[in-house]
Design a protein around this motif. Structure first.
Motif, short mmCIF file in Angstrom:
data_model
loop_
_atom_site.label_atom_id
_atom_site.label_comp_id
_atom_site.label_asym_id
_atom_site.label_seq_id
_atom_site.Cartn_x
_atom_site.Cartn_y
_atom_site.Cartn_z
N ALA A 89 0.84 -1.21 0.00
CA ALA A 89 0.00 0.00 0.00
C ALA A 89 0.87 1.26 0.00
N GLU A 90 1.93 1.24 0.77
CA GLU A 90 2.82 2.39 0.85
C GLU A 90 3.55 2.62 -0.48
N LEU A 91 3.95 1.53 -1.13
CA LEU A 91 4.62 1.65 -2.42
C LEU A 91 3.66 2.21 -3.47
N GLU A 92 2.40 1.86 -3.37
CA GLU A 92 1.39 2.43 -4.27
C GLU A 92 1.26 3.93 -4.03
N ASP A 93 1.22 4.34 -2.77
CA ASP A 93 1.15 5.77 -2.44
C ASP A 93 2.39 6.52 -2.90
N LEU A 94 3.52 5.83 -2.92
CA LEU A 94 4.79 6.45 -3.31
C LEU A 94 4.78 6.88 -4.79
N ARG A 95 3.90 6.30 -5.56
CA ARG A 95 3.83 6.66 -6.99
C ARG A 95 3.55 8.15 -7.21
N ARG A 96 2.73 8.73 -6.33
CA ARG A 96 2.44 10.18 -6.46
C ARG A 96 3.70 10.99 -6.25
N LEU A 97 4.50 10.61 -5.23
CA LEU A 97 5.74 11.33 -4.96
C LEU A 97 6.74 11.13 -6.09
N GLU A 98 6.72 9.94 -6.66
CA GLU A 98 7.60 9.65 -7.80
C GLU A 98 7.18 10.48 -9.02
N ALA A 99 5.89 10.59 -9.26
CA ALA A 99 5.39 11.38 -10.38
C ALA A 99 5.73 12.86 -10.22
N ASP A 100 5.81 13.32 -8.97
CA ASP A 100 6.16 14.71 -8.69
C ASP A 100 7.67 14.94 -8.67
N GLY A 101 8.45 13.88 -8.90
CA GLY A 101 9.90 14.00 -8.94
C GLY A 101 10.56 14.11 -7.57
N LEU A 102 9.86 13.67 -6.53
CA LEU A 102 10.41 13.77 -5.17
C LEU A 102 11.19 12.53 -4.75
N VAL A 103 10.83 11.40 -5.31
CA VAL A 103 11.56 10.15 -5.04
C VAL A 103 11.76 9.40 -6.35
N GLU A 104 12.72 8.50 -6.31
CA GLU A 104 13.01 7.65 -7.46
C GLU A 104 13.06 6.22 -6.94
#
Length: 77
Positions: free
Chosen positions: A46-61
Motif C-alpha cells: 500500500a505504501e509503495l502504491e502511495d509512493l507513486r504520487r511522490l515519484e510522479a512529482d519528482g520527489l523520489v526515485e
C-alpha cells in the motif's frame, strides 16, 4: 519504574526506513528485508502504491532495490 514505549516489529522496520531516508536520502530494500525478515514489496504494498504520487512529482526515485529521495525531495525531508 519502567519508562518509554515498547516497540513492535512493525515499529522497528518503519523506524529503520524513516531513519535511512531522513539521514541518507535512500533506503536499500534488500537491507530492510534481511534485517527485519519481511518481504518488502508485499509488506509495504500500500505504501509503495502511495509512493507513486511522490515519484510522479519528482520527489523520489524507485530503482530495483532502492528508494532514493531526489534533490527536489530533500527539501521536504
Amino acid at each position: 519504574m519502567a519508562r518509554g514505549l515498547e516497540l513492535s516489529p512493525d515499529d522497528l522496520v518503519r523506524r529503520a526506513i524513516i531513519h535511512s531516508l531522513a539521514c541518507h536520502f535512500r533506503v536499500s530494500i534488500e537491507s530492510i528485508e534481511l534485517a527485519h525478515l519481511v518481504d518488502f514489496r508485499k509488506y509495504f504494498a500500500a505504501e509503495l502504491e502511495d509512493l507513486r504520487r511522490l515519484e510522479a512529482d519528482g520527489l523520489v526515485e524507485r530503482r530495483d532495490d532502492w528508494i532514493i529521495v531526489t534533490a527536489k525531495g530533500r527539501l521536504l525531508v
